[in-house]
Design a protein around this motif. Structure first.
Motif, PDB file in Angstrom:
ATOM      1  N   LYS A  64      10.026   5.965  -9.525  1.00 55.95           N
ATOM      2  CA  LYS A  64       8.676   6.028  -8.949  1.00 55.95           C
ATOM      3  C   LYS A  64       7.807   4.922  -9.524  1.00 55.95           C
ATOM      4  N   TYR A  65       7.855   4.775 -10.858  1.00 56.03           N
ATOM      5  CA  TYR A  65       7.028   3.757 -11.507  1.00 56.03           C
ATOM      6  C   TYR A  65       7.460   2.350 -11.105  1.00 56.03           C
ATOM      7  N   ILE A  66       8.760   2.148 -10.912  1.00 62.41           N
ATOM      8  CA  ILE A  66       9.256   0.836 -10.490  1.00 62.41           C
ATOM      9  C   ILE A  66       8.718   0.487  -9.102  1.00 62.41           C
ATOM     10  N   LEU A  67       8.806   1.450  -8.175  1.00 61.73           N
ATOM     11  CA  LEU A  67       8.320   1.215  -6.815  1.00 61.73           C
ATOM     12  C   LEU A  67       6.819   0.946  -6.807  1.00 61.73           C
ATOM     13  N   VAL A 106       0.841  -1.203   0.000  1.00 59.51           N
ATOM     14  CA  VAL A 106       0.000   0.000   0.000  1.00 59.51           C
ATOM     15  C   VAL A 106       0.871   1.247   0.000  1.00 59.51           C
ATOM     16  N   ILE A 107       1.898   1.263   0.834  1.00 58.63           N
ATOM     17  CA  ILE A 107       2.794   2.428   0.897  1.00 58.63           C
ATOM     18  C   ILE A 107       3.540   2.597  -0.422  1.00 58.63           C
ATOM     19  N   LEU A 108       3.993   1.487  -1.011  1.00 61.70           N
ATOM     20  CA  LEU A 108       4.701   1.577  -2.286  1.00 61.70           C
ATOM     21  C   LEU A 108       3.820   2.141  -3.392  1.00 61.70           C
ATOM     22  N   VAL A 109       2.559   1.727  -3.413  1.00 63.03           N
ATOM     23  CA  VAL A 109       1.652   2.151  -4.490  1.00 63.03           C
ATOM     24  C   VAL A 109       1.175   3.584  -4.305  1.00 63.03           C
ATOM     25  N   TRP A 110       0.795   3.943  -3.086  1.00 71.03           N
ATOM     26  CA  TRP A 110       0.119   5.226  -2.888  1.00 71.03           C
ATOM     27  C   TRP A 110       0.961   6.294  -2.186  1.00 71.03           C
TER      28      TRP A 110
END
Length: 399
Positions: A147-150, A132-136
């Motif tokens: 950013k897109y990789i994470l 959740v933290i990685l996506v949002w």
């Protein structure tokens, strides 16, 4: 695409304060729910009690604040250059995000089968919150590729966790919406209210009609004779969404009463109109109560109308205190949570699962009143401080 209303582009401190206070109280009552021996007025009322406590107003307050933010958010997207398609995609993305979070969190509460999953539910849940933290997360560095990789890692992680999940005694059940969860219910109400707001082009009269239509929808959906008609039978299961949408629409209406400057009005007149809005909701609730008793569990219109009226009256006071009298220094404590509500909301769940993995437990005395009541206050403040610390570490979630 033109904006719908003449709203300020600056943040409204009183709205942030109401959101921050709601989050603080929400964390407090969630922790308090596990404390034995607390007074009745500090608990959720049973479904058939025909009564409500301040605890039963927390969830509707959050829905109401979501509504207060919608006109500002949509206007800001349009000012930034979003076209019709981009705006709908943004709204849909936020709603889907809330639904996904709600479903994951609900399945982590009950019905899981750890043996079939091959890991404890706490491990699965912590991995979920990492994703959740990685996506949002709101990334502040300039490297867009990173950013897109994470975010991609986070999305893949959520998909993998969804496949890993198993429920039921035999471990054959997959991840599914047992119910939508608090975040999911907010997601549906936000989506429907945002669509209605655009449908009537932010017109106050149109929004009031939609507000009343939600009550009518509930009444029709509860009529036994109409439930036998196939075309209308589906409404019975959607009455809760109608009432939750009503709460969001109530917040939208209040924002327009206070902050739409298309027609010049004095602060006194705006406050009087808001007070009348609250009074009308109380009166409607009073006349509906003999037919639909107050119940948060059943999501009745009386509960929603009284809750929306309470939120309106509290906001009138906060607006007078913070924006008119400029007594705003104390709001700084709530700012990290108010501007980052999702992260603040999930922190208690992260702590709970982390402690489970580490085999740590709070002392049993903290789960009995009166010590438990004091602890719940301390815990809520502690979570707010953790949110502040994470904000400083550039961890901010935005749907």
């Amino acid at each position: 695409m033109s904006i719908y209303n003449s709203l300020t582009t600056q943040r409204i401190l009183s709205i942030d304060a109401l959101r921050g206070i709601t989050i603080l109280v929400m964390i407090f009552v969630n922790e308090l729910a596990g404390v034995e021996g607390v007074p009745l007025w500090m608990k959720h009322m049973p479904a058939d009690a025909d009564a409500m406590t301040f605890v039963d107003v927390v969830f509707p307050s959050f829905l109401f604040i979501v509504g207060m933010s919608i006109p500002f958010a949509i206007n800001n997207r349009i000012v930034k250059g979003d076209g019709l398609f981009q705006l709908q995609w943004h709204i849909l993305f936020r709603a889907i995000g809330l639904l996904v979070l709600g479903v994951f969190m609900v399945n982590a509460e009950t019905g899981y089968n750890e043996a079939a999953m091959g890991m404890s539910i706490s491990t699965w849940s912590l991995l979920f919150y990492v994703c959740v933290i990685l996506v949002w997360n709101v990334y502040t560095f300039d490297n867009k590729t990173f950013k897109y990789i994470l975010r991609g890692i986070g999305v893949v992680g959520l998909v993998v966790l969804a496949f890993i999940f198993r429920g039921g005694e035999d471990g054959t059940e997959t991840l599914q919406p047992q119910w939508w969860g608090i975040l999911g219910l907010i997601g549906w109400a936000y989506l429907i209210a945002s669509m209605l707001y655009q449908l009537v082009k932010g017109n106050l009269i149109g929004l009031i009609i939609c507000f009343v239509a939600c009550i009518v929808f509930f009444i029709v959906g509860k009529m036994p004779s109409l439930q036998e008609i196939d075309v209308l039978a589906w409404m019975k299961g959607q009455t809760g969404h109608a009432i939750h949408t009503l709460l969001v629409l109530g917040g939208i209406i209040l924002s327009l009463l206070f902050f739409d400057h298309a027609k010049p009005k004095s602060i006194l007149r705006r406050s009087v109109e808001a007070f009348l809005f609250a009074a009308i909701m109380i009166v409607i609730g009073f006349f509906l109560r003999p037919y639909y008793q107050i119940s948060k569990i059943w999501a009745t219109p009386t509960w929603a109308l009284y809750s929306a009226a309470i939120c309106t009256l509290i906001f009138i006071f906060l607006y007078w205190l913070i924006d008119i009298k400029k007594v705003s220094g104390w709001t700084g404590f709530f700012r990290p949570a108010a501007t980052n509500p999702l992260l603040t909301y999930i922190i208690p769940f992260i702590l709970m699962h982390l402690m489970s993995i580490l085999h740590l437990h709070w002392p049993s005395e903290l789960h009995r009143a009166p010590v438990g009541i004091v602890w719940s206050i301390v815990f809520a403040v502690m979570v707010m401080m953790i949110a502040t610390g994470l904000n400083k570490l550039k961890v901010r979630l935005q749907l």
